[in-house]
Write an enzyme that holds these catalytic residues in place. Structure first.
Site, PDB file in Angstrom:
ATOM      1  N   GLN A  35      46.853  38.737  25.431  1.00  0.00           N
ATOM      2  CA  GLN A  35      46.641  40.058  24.850  1.00  0.00           C
ATOM      3  C   GLN A  35      47.948  40.662  24.347  1.00  0.00           C
ATOM      4  OE1 GLN A  35      44.912  42.126  28.235  1.00  0.00           O
ATOM      5  NE2 GLN A  35      46.339  41.064  29.569  1.00  0.00           N
ATOM      6  N   TYR A  65      40.646  57.300  38.456  1.00  0.00           N
ATOM      7  CA  TYR A  65      39.869  56.064  38.305  1.00  0.00           C
ATOM      8  C   TYR A  65      40.105  55.093  39.451  1.00  0.00           C
ATOM      9  CZ  TYR A  65      38.869  51.335  36.628  1.00  0.00           C
ATOM     10  OH  TYR A  65      38.436  50.036  36.532  1.00  0.00           O
ATOM     11  N   GLN A  66      41.358  54.879  39.809  1.00  0.00           N
ATOM     12  CA  GLN A  66      41.677  53.913  40.861  1.00  0.00           C
ATOM     13  C   GLN A  66      41.013  54.304  42.184  1.00  0.00           C
ATOM     14  OE1 GLN A  66      43.230  51.413  39.623  1.00  0.00           O
ATOM     15  NE2 GLN A  66      44.324  52.248  37.871  1.00  0.00           N
ATOM     16  N   ASP A  90      47.656  46.022  37.084  1.00  0.00           N
ATOM     17  CA  ASP A  90      48.578  47.158  37.185  1.00  0.00           C
ATOM     18  C   ASP A  90      48.828  47.569  38.626  1.00  0.00           C
ATOM     19  OD1 ASP A  90      46.289  48.740  37.938  1.00  0.00           O
ATOM     20  OD2 ASP A  90      45.867  49.065  35.814  1.00  0.00           O
ATOM     21  N   ASP A 141      41.996  32.346  36.487  1.00  0.00           N
ATOM     22  CA  ASP A 141      40.803  32.831  35.810  1.00  0.00           C
ATOM     23  C   ASP A 141      39.790  33.323  36.835  1.00  0.00           C
ATOM     24  OD1 ASP A 141      37.840  31.897  34.823  1.00  0.00           O
ATOM     25  OD2 ASP A 141      39.030  32.722  33.183  1.00  0.00           O
ATOM     26  N   GLY A 142      39.297  34.529  36.635  1.00  0.00           N
ATOM     27  CA  GLY A 142      38.386  35.123  37.608  1.00  0.00           C
ATOM     28  C   GLY A 142      37.092  34.365  37.774  1.00  0.00           C
ATOM     29  N   ASP A 159      37.966  45.160  38.223  1.00  0.00           N
ATOM     30  CA  ASP A 159      38.724  46.105  37.397  1.00  0.00           C
ATOM     31  C   ASP A 159      39.161  45.376  36.136  1.00  0.00           C
ATOM     32  OD1 ASP A 159      40.190  48.219  36.453  1.00  0.00           O
ATOM     33  OD2 ASP A 159      41.881  47.906  37.796  1.00  0.00           O
TER      34      ASP A 159
END
Length: 283
Positions: A35, A65-66, A90, A141-142, A159
């Site tokens: 990205q 949000y977190q 993050d 990779d998830g 997330d």
């Protein structure tokens, strides 16, 4: 897009409007294997992380949000011991999960090491829990990670990026099934749902239906975050047990002391939708 001292976020999903932040200083511009990345210091929201042109977090409002995507499932589960965070490079989710003393192991699977490195450099208040002894970071990779770790986690927090391009597969039923299979009995998953009640209600309704094809208990929750789409962000909270009440903290649960957005009232209220949205989504 950076132009004339401003960053402007535009999206085909919300034609006719955009979000702009005034830029004080550009801190980083680069491209990873996955990205485009931009980090800048804004005049009003502190440091800002942008991935593929979409704001991911700002220092001023990220905690809302977190806290919600983490504490809604963690407070709904009576005794979560093993937690997995998918994405969240993050570090904001890790920061919130480690506030729960009863959680014994916290794993994160993040595909992009660069995001982790930049968060530690430019968002230190978010990326402050990577060195916690309960945390294990997997750069992987998830999808593959979930497939190899079944029936393991009490809570999974997904997330992830918005459902565009390669990330679209993270909002499909096959991914939801992987999440369900990775949960232990009684497990709960919270996932970033991107769409809100002001934009693309049809997509939100479709997303909820796909979740219901996999999980017996599915609820949509909202959180107010000024720098996210239209100021509101949604989350799907799903449980493997049909008897799980996601809309209130479990009995005798103690709220972490150092939260700034989450509380018991917000927990309950986050599942209350305005009439027009409730009618459309549930019909």
């Amino acid at each position: 897009m950076l132009e004339n001292g401003w960053f402007r976020e535009e999206n085909e999903s919300w034609n006719g409007q955009s979000l702009s932040l005034q830029v004080d200083k550009v801190l980083y511009v680069g491209k990873t294997m996955f990205q485009d990345v931009l980090v800048f210091r804004s005049t009003n929201y502190g440091n800002v992380l942008v991935l593929d042109g979409v704001i991911q977090a700002t220092e001023r409002d990220e905690f809302a949000y977190q806290e919600m995507i983490c504490h809604l499932p963690l407070m709904s589960h009576p005794n979560p011991k093993r937690v997995l965070v998918v994405g969240g490079g993050d570090g904001g989710c890790l920061r919130e999960v480690v506030k729960h003393a009863g959680v014994e192991t916290i794993e994160m699977v993040e595909i992009d090491q660069t995001v982790v490195d930049l968060a530690k450099r430019f968002l230190p208040n978010m990326a402050c829990a990577f060195d916690n002894p309960r945390v294990t970071l997997h750069i992987a990779d998830g999808f593959e990670f979930l497939a190899n770790n079944q029936s393991k986690y009490d809570v999974i927090i997904s997330d992830t990026s918005d459902p565009e391009g390669p990330a679209e597969k993270l909002f499909e039923e096959s991914y939801f099934q992987l999440l369900s299979d990775a949960l232990a009995p009684g497990g709960i998953v919270a996932m970033q749902a991107s769409e809100n009640v002001w934009l693309k209600l049809d997509i939100l309704k479709s997303l909820q239906e796909r979740c219901k094809n996999v999980f017996p208990t599915v609820n949509y929750a909202t959180v107010c975050v000024p720098t996210y789409t239209s100021g509101q962000l949604g989350m799907m909270i799903c449980a493997k047990d049909p008897q799980t009440n996601l809309q209130a903290p479990a009995a005798k649960k103690h709220i972490p002391e150092d939260v700034r957005y989450y509380n018991e009232g917000i927990h309950r209220a986050s599942f209350v939708l305005p009439t027009f949205a409730k009618k459309y989504i549930n019909n």
